[in-house]
Design an enzyme around this catalytic site. Structure first.
Site, PDB file in Angstrom:
ATOM      1  N   CYS A 192      40.280  39.020  27.792  1.00  0.00           N
ATOM      2  CA  CYS A 192      41.204  38.576  28.802  1.00  0.00           C
ATOM      3  C   CYS A 192      41.173  37.241  29.547  1.00  0.00           C
ATOM      4  O   CYS A 192      41.984  36.973  30.163  1.00  0.00           O
ATOM      5  CB  CYS A 192      41.278  40.331  29.651  1.00  0.00           C
ATOM      6  SG  CYS A 192      39.756  40.661  30.283  1.00  0.00           S
TER       7      CYS A 192
ATOM      8  N   HIS B 193      38.142  42.954  34.352  1.00  0.00           N
ATOM      9  CA  HIS B 193      39.179  42.694  33.559  1.00  0.00           C
ATOM     10  C   HIS B 193      39.904  41.425  34.380  1.00  0.00           C
ATOM     11  O   HIS B 193      39.901  41.254  35.431  1.00  0.00           O
ATOM     12  CB  HIS B 193      40.320  43.657  33.387  1.00  0.00           C
ATOM     13  CG  HIS B 193      41.469  43.482  32.683  1.00  0.00           C
ATOM     14  ND1 HIS B 193      41.634  43.038  31.477  1.00  0.00           N
ATOM     15  CD2 HIS B 193      42.868  43.688  33.109  1.00  0.00           C
ATOM     16  CE1 HIS B 193      42.955  42.805  31.138  1.00  0.00           C
ATOM     17  NE2 HIS B 193      43.453  43.272  32.152  1.00  0.00           N
TER      18      HIS B 193
END
Length: 1005
Positions: A450, A849
């Site tokens: 990510c 994330h």
């Protein structure tokens, strides 16, 4: 009397003589007659009316029947019996003729009520059904329609009525125009309209017959064995209720018993109906069926029918009576066929002649069609650039017509693409999810990647950089930039909801990163930009050497190296100056940078008054009075709500100002005394810092708990004051108030000011002065000499914890300004607009994330305001969360940390406002036009779009077959994949699907 009349009618006398004799006979027939004589006259009248060779005998027969029926009703009832009617209808082979049916209709008008009439009506209910089952011609069918319209008692009843309606549909399918020319065509249209009107009348009386008739209609037009059915079936469509459209199309497109060949044949024949002049709503049904096929991913049918019929539909624009329906179908077919230029290119030879014809027509209908056609052409040229030789004739033909703006073009292209249609199976299988409604494309998470996806999306949304990459020519010496070009091109033009950056990731892989582990996105960004920069420099040097070696005589002076794309877009320059406090000698050094790493100032600095201000997204932000001077004067201040020229700098010092040497000499003794006192304080602070790690172990957990309690208390207090964070920001933007973050919190303004504030070099950090030839106390200052086009700010949230030997994260919320004014050397200032924010969700750089908020990074100058008067109008923000892309807003960007404390802004992208910098571009409306891609890249995108449609169709069919095999359940799918409010949880969550996405088909880069 009947013999005389028959002889007169069949004689060769002049018409006037015949008419005189007929009038006398008719006058005599009005008088009382014997039964046999009356029956003979009635038989003659029926014979003349049905079998007359021309108009005169037919008219005489009709008059005889009228006279006898009105003046001798009892005899007429005896004559017009069920047996007589049956003899009339079965007098010849095949279905009865139109004249026989007309005679029956006339007899029913004259027949008195009674048992005989009931017997005739019962007979006719059977006979009209038999008649339509024998597939009569248009004239007979039209006469049946007129008969039943005048006498509804003749309509078959019970189950026979539905059969009668279905047979009428099949009769319409057999209609053929009996004569050529305008008169024959008009008569044919009237006959078809009469039959379809009868169907509409029967449907109103019995709505349950509509769906069976529609099934019969589809069976007729989908049959591949017989000859093509008549276009007269189009007359039925205008009477179908539009509220049935969605259900009918849904059932039909999901019917497993309908083969692809049948569906293709049916939709092709329906498109042919566009030429039917009286077919109301035909275009709506055609478009609905095309949408239904797209929803269930039957793209092969759509592609084949579009390529086969689009030219025929286009040709119908010449005829005003069918132009509206043809234009609607044409627009839908072109705007949905976005995976390839093939359909549009089929029309290129026909567009200039069509434009010429419409201009010559000079009608309101033609003008409207011209405007819509020109808009459609501009959309297609925008969607499929790179064919100037093919597009030049059509652009010349429409040069005088209105040119839509880019926003309108993108709106049209985004609303009808096949891949944007909602799938009926999407609720059960996320793999069939359509492309995002935003029109943007996600990136597949390949396993803790990510950090790559968020950076790539931020770079892609930097429009100037994206255009620079897409303009890269073929056969260049930049392999990594070429891979980035392909990735950006597919993000711009692919029909997939998400693509895989696997090839680009492997090419740009940072050597010291561990595969499969979460990494620092800022570190990856620095490495990527450095790789792209060095690769372009190396390629330029190689090209220069090759040119020099191939030249007959080397040039006298080799030109200096040109700036790379990275330098043009992200490169700025920073000057570091160190002033010796003993001799006041100043040494300076200028360095290039692509991003600024902003450390967090100590807490006590945030409690002091701020010098600058930021521009908040409020509509009515005006000049504010600046607060009193700070305790410690800084070299620069950041301003966003007004130009530096209108700021009151009294007591603050102007940006970039320095004290004169004379002033320093006058207070040198006092300064030295103050410095000695400060040195003592610093030594004490140093001792306290050495003891800090030991105390930190004891108080760390207590401090965390205390911070959480304080934060909850603050949130409750803000909610109680009716406003929360959003209210505080609105209040901050009101006139007369400081446009800064609330007291005790941090802002980007604080971090930039801290970065630019002077630093004392004392004790162990003393500076070696060349003039003094010894270590001396000094002051180090930093200033920006040249601002980049895109300013990248990295908030240094990760620090190394000596106790745990791990990097920990600073979770402090930092308010982000929409407009930031960056001070440059010489007292100048440069305004920057926020365009992207990369957010980290988690408590450590090794976990968590990343996702990205972004908007188009191309700013425009307001029409009536200066660049520093107020921020740009807020463009549409998007949230890029791996495969998931959704609409967002600046309010969401500002509130993300208040809602989710672990989600904090980490990397910020600001775009230089046009008109203020040396590298600014004109803010014309066309600067955002996407560049033309080279041919190989466009072909690769088209091929992959076709492949994706085939993949989706194959998967949709297999899923549909699987669902049809499951046992029926009323609760199937309830709550299976319901949409959730984004506020219910953090946008974060790093997994291979990423961002709540599904397992998408991967296109690898």
């Amino acid at each position: 009397m009947d013999k005389i009349l028959e002889a007169v009618v069949t004689s060769s006398y002049p018409a006037s003589v015949k008419q005189g004799l007929v009038r006398r006979v008719l006058e005599a027939a009005r008088q009382p007659l014997e039964r046999e004589q009356c029956l003979a006259l009635l038989a003659l009248g029926a014979r003349l009316y049905v079998g007359g060779a021309d108009e005169l005998p037919r008219r005489v027969g009709c008059q005889l029947l009228h006279v006898a029926g009105r003046h001798h009703p009892e005899v007429f009832a005896e004559f017009f019996s069920a047996r007589r009617v049956l003899r009339l209808l079965q007098s010849g082979a095949g279905p009865p003729g139109a004249r026989a049916l007309a005679c029956v209709q006339l007899g029913l008008q004259l027949l008195p009520e009674g048992p005989a009439a009931d017997e005739v009506f019962a007979l006719l209910r059977r006979e009209v059904l038999r008649t339509v089952c024998e597939r009569p011609g248009p004239a007979t069918c039209a006469q049946v329609a007129r008969l039943l319209a005048r006498h509804p008692r003749c309509v078959p009843d019970g189950p026979h009525r539905l059969l009668f309606c279905q047979q009428l549909v099949r009769c319409l399918g057999r209609f053929r125009c009996p004569a050529e020319g305008e008169e024959g065509a008009v008569e044919f249209l009237e006959q078809a309209q009469q039959v379809s009107g009868l169907l509409a009348q029967l449907w109103r009386a019995q709505p349950a017959a509509i769906l069976p008739c529609l099934k019969e209609l589809f069976a007729v037009i989908s049959c591949t064995e017989d000859e093509p059915p008549s276009s007269a079936l189009a007359s039925v469509v205008q009477h179908l209720p539009l509220e049935l459209m969605d259900g009918v199309v849904r059932n039909l497109s999901n019917d497993d018993s309908v083969t692809d060949s049948q569906m293709l044949t049916a939709i092709s024949r329906m498109i042919d109906w566009v030429s039917w002049p009286l077919g109301k709503n035909i275009d709506k049904w055609i478009i609905a069926l095309l949408k239904g096929l797209a929803a269930v991913k039957k793209f092969s049918i759509l592609i084949e029918v579009s390529l086969a019929k689009i030219e025929k539909v286009f040709s119908k624009l010449l005829y005003p009576i069918v132009r509206g329906a043809a234009l609607s179908v044409l627009k839908y077919m072109l705007l949905t066929f976005q995976h390839s230029h093939e359909a549009f290119h089929l029309l290129l030879p026909h567009i200039p002649p069509m434009v010429t014809s419409l201009i010559k027509e000079d009608s309101n209908s033609g003008t409207s069609c011209l405007e819509q056609l020109a808009e459609l052409v501009h959309c297609m040229v925008f969607r499929f650039p790179g064919f100037p030789d093919l597009y030049e004739p059509i652009m010349e033909a429409i040069k005088d017509l209105h040119v839509p703006n880019e926003d309108r073009i993108k709106q049209l292209l985004g609303q009808d693409a096949w891949t944007s249609q909602k799938s009926e199976l999407a609720g059960f299988y996320p793999r069939l999810m359509a492309k995002s409604d935003t029109g943007k494309i996600g990136l597949i998470n390949l396993g803790n990647t990510c950090y790559v996806n968020s950076i790539l999306q931020a770079l892609f949304m930097a429009s100037d950089f994206r255009h620079c990459v897409l303009r890269l020519t073929e056969n260049n010496s930049q392999p990594l930039m070429t891979k980035l070009q392909w990735l950006f091109a597919f993000l711009e033009h692919s029909q997939r909801p998400a693509i895989s950056p696997e090839n680009f990731l492997s090419a740009s892989w940072t050597p010291w990163f561990s595969p499969g582990a979460q990494q620092d996105c800022s570190e990856y960004l620095k490495y990527l930009l450095d790789r792209l920069h060095e690769e372009e420099k190396t390629g330029a040097r190689i090209c220069q050497k090759l040119k020099q070696s191939s030249a007959p005589s080397p040039p006298e002076e080799s030109p200096g190296p040109s700036s790379t794309s990275v330098e043009k877009m992200f490169g700025g320059k920073i000057v570091t100056r160190i002033c010796c406090l003993r001799c006041l000698h100043v040494s300076s050094r200028e360095e290039a940078f692509t991003d600024l790493s902003l450390a967090f100032p100590p807490p006590e600095r945030c409690r002091r008054r701020r010098l600058g201000s930021v521009m908040l997204p409020a509509e009515e932000v005006r000049a504010r009075d600046l607060p009193e001077g700070p305790r410690r004067q800084r070299k620069h201040c950041i301003t966003g709500d007004a130009p530096p020229s209108i700021l009151d700098m009294a007591g603050l010092g102007s940006p970039g100002s320095k004290e004169e040497p004379g002033q320093r000499e006058e207070g040198e003794e006092e300064r030295r005394a103050e410095e000695e006192a400060k040195d003592v304080e610093k030594e004490q602070d140093k001792e306290e810092e050495q003891r800090a790690p030991e105390e930190e172990e004891k108080t760390e957990e207590e401090e965390k708990a205390q911070k959480e309690k304080e934060k909850e208390a603050e949130e409750e207090k803000e909610q109680a004051e009716d406003g929360g964070g959003a209210r505080a920001r609105r209040d901050a933007g009101r006139p007369g108030e400081q446009a800064c973050a609330p007291e005790g919190s941090r802002s980007v303004l604080d971090l930039v000011n801290y970065f630019l504030s002077p630093e004392r070099l004392t004790a162990e950090n003393r500076y070696y002065c060349d003039s003094c030839a010894s270590l001396q106390d000094a002051e180090k200052a930093v200033e920006l000499s040249q601002g980049p086009r895109y300013l990248i700010l990295t908030l240094l949230r990760f620090s190394f914890d000596l106790r745990t030997m791990r990097r920990r994260k600073i979770l402090d919320d930092v308010s982000i300004p929409l407009l930031l004014r960056l001070p440059l050397a010489g007292g100048r200032g440069q305004a920057y607009d926020l365009c992207s924010v990369v957010v980290h969700s988690g408590v450590s750089s090794e976990s968590g994330h990343y996702y990205c908020y972004a908007r188009e990074g191309t700013a425009r100058l307001p029409a009536s305001l200066g660049p520093a008067d107020r921020p740009e109008p807020e463009n549409q923000w998007y949230l890029f969360n791996d495969t998931r892309v959704s609409f967002s807003s600046f309010e969401s960007v500002s509130n993300v940390t208040s809602f989710f404390p672990k989600d904090t802004a980490y990397v910020l992208f600001y775009r230089q406002r046009p008109g203020e910098g040396l590298e600014a571009e004109p803010g014309s409306p066309r600067v955002r036009a996407e560049p033309t891609l080279h041919k190989d890249l466009m072909e690769a995108i088209s091929k992959d779009n076709i492949l994706y449609l085939q993949e989706q169709e194959k998967e949709a069919r297999s899923r549909a077959a699987y669902i049809s095999a499951l046992p029926a359940s009323p609760h199937w799918g309830r709550g299976f994949d319901k949409d959730k409010d984004e506020d219910e949880g953090s946008p974060g969550g790093c997994n291979p699907a990423g961002g709540n996405g599904g397992d998408f088909h991967r296109l690898v880069f």
